[in-house]
Design an enzyme around this catalytic site. Structure first.
Site, PDB file in Angstrom:
ATOM      1  N   GLU A   1      63.112  89.657 -53.558  1.00  0.00           N
ATOM      2  CA  GLU A   1      63.044  88.342 -52.881  1.00  0.00           C
ATOM      3  C   GLU A   1      64.397  87.872 -52.354  1.00  0.00           C
ATOM      4  O   GLU A   1      64.463  87.105 -51.394  1.00  0.00           O
ATOM      5  CB  GLU A   1      62.456  87.271 -53.810  1.00  0.00           C
ATOM      6  CG  GLU A   1      63.252  86.947 -55.070  1.00  0.00           C
ATOM      7  CD  GLU A   1      62.913  87.857 -56.245  1.00  0.00           C
ATOM      8  OE1 GLU A   1      62.251  88.897 -56.026  1.00  0.00           O
ATOM      9  OE2 GLU A   1      63.307  87.539 -57.377  1.00  0.00           O
TER      10      GLU A   1
ATOM     11  N   CYS B   1      61.222  91.997 -62.240  1.00  0.00           N
ATOM     12  CA  CYS B   1      62.188  92.018 -63.332  1.00  0.00           C
ATOM     13  C   CYS B   1      61.505  91.830 -64.698  1.00  0.00           C
ATOM     14  O   CYS B   1      60.955  92.784 -65.225  1.00  0.00           O
ATOM     15  CB  CYS B   1      63.292  90.995 -63.081  1.00  0.00           C
ATOM     16  SG  CYS B   1      64.812  91.429 -63.936  1.00  0.00           S
TER      17      CYS B   1
ATOM     18  N   HIS C   1      65.087  92.529 -57.775  1.00  0.00           N
ATOM     19  CA  HIS C   1      64.546  91.292 -57.196  1.00  0.00           C
ATOM     20  C   HIS C   1      64.531  91.398 -55.663  1.00  0.00           C
ATOM     21  O   HIS C   1      65.483  90.972 -55.013  1.00  0.00           O
ATOM     22  CB  HIS C   1      65.445  90.106 -57.565  1.00  0.00           C
ATOM     23  CG  HIS C   1      65.435  89.762 -59.007  1.00  0.00           C
ATOM     24  ND1 HIS C   1      64.641  88.780 -59.529  1.00  0.00           N
ATOM     25  CD2 HIS C   1      66.146  90.264 -60.040  1.00  0.00           C
ATOM     26  CE1 HIS C   1      64.851  88.684 -60.829  1.00  0.00           C
ATOM     27  NE2 HIS C   1      65.761  89.575 -61.165  1.00  0.00           N
TER      28      HIS C   1
HETATM   29  N1  GLN Z   1      65.290  88.799 -69.335  1.00  0.00           N
HETATM   30  C1  GLN Z   1      65.164  90.097 -68.745  1.00  0.00           C
HETATM   31  C2  GLN Z   1      66.457  90.870 -68.796  1.00  0.00           C
HETATM   32  O1  GLN Z   1      67.496  90.305 -68.999  1.00  0.00           O
HETATM   33  C3  GLN Z   1      64.690  89.969 -67.316  1.00  0.00           C
HETATM   34  C4  GLN Z   1      65.675  89.291 -66.438  1.00  0.00           C
HETATM   35  C5  GLN Z   1      65.067  88.753 -65.169  1.00  0.00           C
HETATM   36  O2  GLN Z   1      63.849  88.656 -65.062  1.00  0.00           O
HETATM   37  N2  GLN Z   1      65.900  88.360 -64.206  1.00  0.00           N
HETATM   38  O3  GLN Z   1      66.466  92.051 -68.642  1.00  0.00           O
END
Ligand code: GLN
Length: 556
Positions: A524, A398, A522
């Site tokens: 995970e 992310c 994600h």
């Molecule tokens: N802050 C970034 C976004 O909002 C990544 C979010 C995250 O890593 N869950 O896109």
């Protein structure tokens, strides 16, 4: 009680049983793991289990909470942003949870107050008793009816002494009073300290917690005692006597090396049989089938190799902040006989002192997890550059994905102004920018791109080799994306975007690198010890390969 609830209870012909799991003395004793262990004992008996978690805070969900205080936010397929315990439920029981399974005080009040505004209670004074209590019972009942499990587990967050817990205790008392004795069971988790200077277990806090529950009109059916070391039979006897429960219903849960040992540790003391007796339920499998936990704990005990994974992150003080990531790494390791040693590295140090980047040489792989805000960002970018140049296996998740794009744009394509508008809203080259649907969003709660989306992978790429599928479903939680208008700067020579959802870039890889993969999603959140997440699995595999290669290089 309102007529609404009384009638729904008397109509209830479904003989689902309910186990309430309550905590006392202090939080952080592992109530979630105990709930999973009860679930595992019932699943081992072939019974259908459904779990609800009550969080007595006023937030509508865990999405806006600080991970250092509450642990990570767990994301479900249906886009729920929930408490860490939901991650345990999915990982232990191989189930998929929905956001409906989380009840918070915020949701209960929100519903009751909205109904009051609608005029549902015209003429009445709206009160905690009966209206709030009825809404709690209605939500529990709704889940029972919808899922018709053999046994429903209701974990109540916090401890029974908390002011916030009182309405829930009252709801449980009412439910227990309406039903006959064999429909519900109360499991009380308590703490039994072992003060070093006394060298004996002290049972007073446990005794007090039983009394506290009795003051709320209930008694526990089972008491589980958390302690640093196993309890003496004298201490167990004392708790049974003062707690007014049978001796065989007081179970001991000392610290164990691995949480996946907990279900069988409790089963060996008779947990499953106790529940069968108390709830008058019958196992559909004789003897209960514990194969998956037996195999797993064997596997964990016989790990031969070790790899070191470095996580340069912001929340380095509490491992719960990244628990799905750290769990996914461990699952990936266990499935290839490898113990994954985690090193949480404070990114801010990389910013202050370039030389500290050499810390990254001591690990076999580097993972940049998700995150928000601006702190430590430049340090993360430095760590990514280091991993890319030194060919250290790298997995970016992310925010880690977004920063890999920034790093490459700056240091390979020479676009020094490349940045994310999350960090600098006036970035001259906003290679990471808000998702279009986010531009008009001002509220913060539950408004990100959340939950499961289908990602299309490009054939003949590393990511396709990893998943062995063209279409995958993974979970998301973000507001920013790779800016499609600036994508033209990428020449596809080294960095390639290899997975997409519509116009959105979802995965990238660097081709002339042993393992450099990053995902906007994600992975995970879908990992469990029996089904490790594919990118985590191959990342650990690559780290192991590097470690062994480094070892061999010493003989050259
Ligand atoms: N802050 C970034 C976004 O909002 C990544 C979010 C995250 O890593 N869950 O896109």
């Amino acid at each position: 009680m309102s007529t609404l609830h009384t009638s729904s209870l008397s109509e209830n012909k479904v003989q689902s049983k309910t186990v309430f799991i309550l905590g006392s003395v202090l939080s952080g004793l592992g109530k979630g793991i105990v709930t999973c262990s009860i679930g595992a004992a019932l699943q081992a008996r072939g019974l259908k289990v459904h779990i609800i978690k009550i969080d007595p805070y006023l937030n509508l969900d865990a999405g806006t909470m600080n991970p250092t205080e509450h642990g990570e936010t767990f994301v479900t397929n249906d886009g729920g942003e929930l408490d860490v315990d939901f991650g345990h439920y999915e990982r232990f029981l191989e189930i998929e949870v929905s956001k409906e399974q989380n009840i918070t005080t915020g949701q209960i009040y929100f519903e009751v107050i909205s109904r009051e505004r609608r005029g549902d209670f015209l003429g009445q004074t709206v009160q905690i008793v009966p209206h709030i209590i009825d809404e709690i019972l209605r939500r529990i009942e709704e889940q029972r009816k919808k899922f018709t499990p053999d046994v429903m587990l209701v974990e109540v967050g916090g401890t029974i002494g908390d002011i916030e817990s009182q309405p829930y205790l009252e709801a449980i008392r009412q439910l227990k009073r309406k039903e006959n004795g064999h429909l519900t069971s109360i499991v009380l988790l308590t703490y039994v300290p072992f003060p070093e200077h006394l060298k004996e277990h002290k049972t007073k806090p446990a005794q007090h917690s039983v009394r506290e529950l009795q003051a709320a009109g209930m008694s526990p059916n089972i008491i589980i005692c958390r302690s640093s070391i196993p309890l003496s039979s004298k201490a167990l006897e004392k708790i049974s006597n003062f707690g007014n429960v049978a001796e065989n219903a007081v179970l001991d849960l000392p610290d164990l090396p691995n949480v996946f040992q907990v279900p069988r540790a409790l089963e060996r003391q008779g947990l499953g049989n106790l529940l069968e007796d108390q709830l008058r339920i019958h196992s559909r499998v004789t003897p209960p089938n514990w194969t998956k936990f037996v195999n797993l704990t064997q596997e964990i005990k016989s790990l031969k190799e070790k790899v070191k994974i470095g996580i340069p992150g912001k929340y380095t003080s509490l491992s719960d902040s990244y628990i799905s990531v750290t769990e996914a790494l461990k699952h990936a390791g266990w499935n290839q006989g490898v113990d994954v040693e985690l090193h949480l590295l404070p990114t801010e140090r990389f910013e202050e002192d370039e030389a500290s980047l050499s810390l990254l040489d001591k690990v076999d792989g580097i993972l940049i997890p998700g995150g928000f805000g601006t702190r430590g960002i430049e340090g993360k970018i430095k760590a990514i550059e280091y991993a890319r140049k030194n060919k250290i296996p790298f997995l970016g998740i992310c925010l880690g994905f977004q920063l890999s794009v920034v790093e490459y744009a700056r240091n390979v394509l020479g676009i020094q102004d490349a940045y994310s508008t999350e960090i600098n809203p006036n970035a001259k080259f906003p290679i990471i920018d808000l998702l279009p649907e986010q531009r008009s969003v001002s509220e913060k709660g539950g408004t990100m791109r959340l939950g499961s989306y289908e990602v299309t992978l490009r054939p003949n790429t590393k990511i396709y080799e990893i998943y062995k599928k063209l279409k995958i479903q993974e979970r998301h939680r973000h507001r920013y994306e790779v800016n499609p208008e600036l994508l033209y700067v990428f020449d596809e020579k080294s960095l390639q975007f290899t997975g997409t959802w519509n116009e959105l870039m979802e995965t990238l890889e660097i081709v002339d690198h042993p393992y450099f993969i990053a995902t906007q999603f994600h992975p995970e959140f879908k990992s469990n010890p029996w089904r490790p997440s594919p990118p985590y699995f191959s990342f650990v595999e690559a780290a192991l390969k590097r470690k062994n290669q480094k070892y061999l290089d010493r003989f050259d």
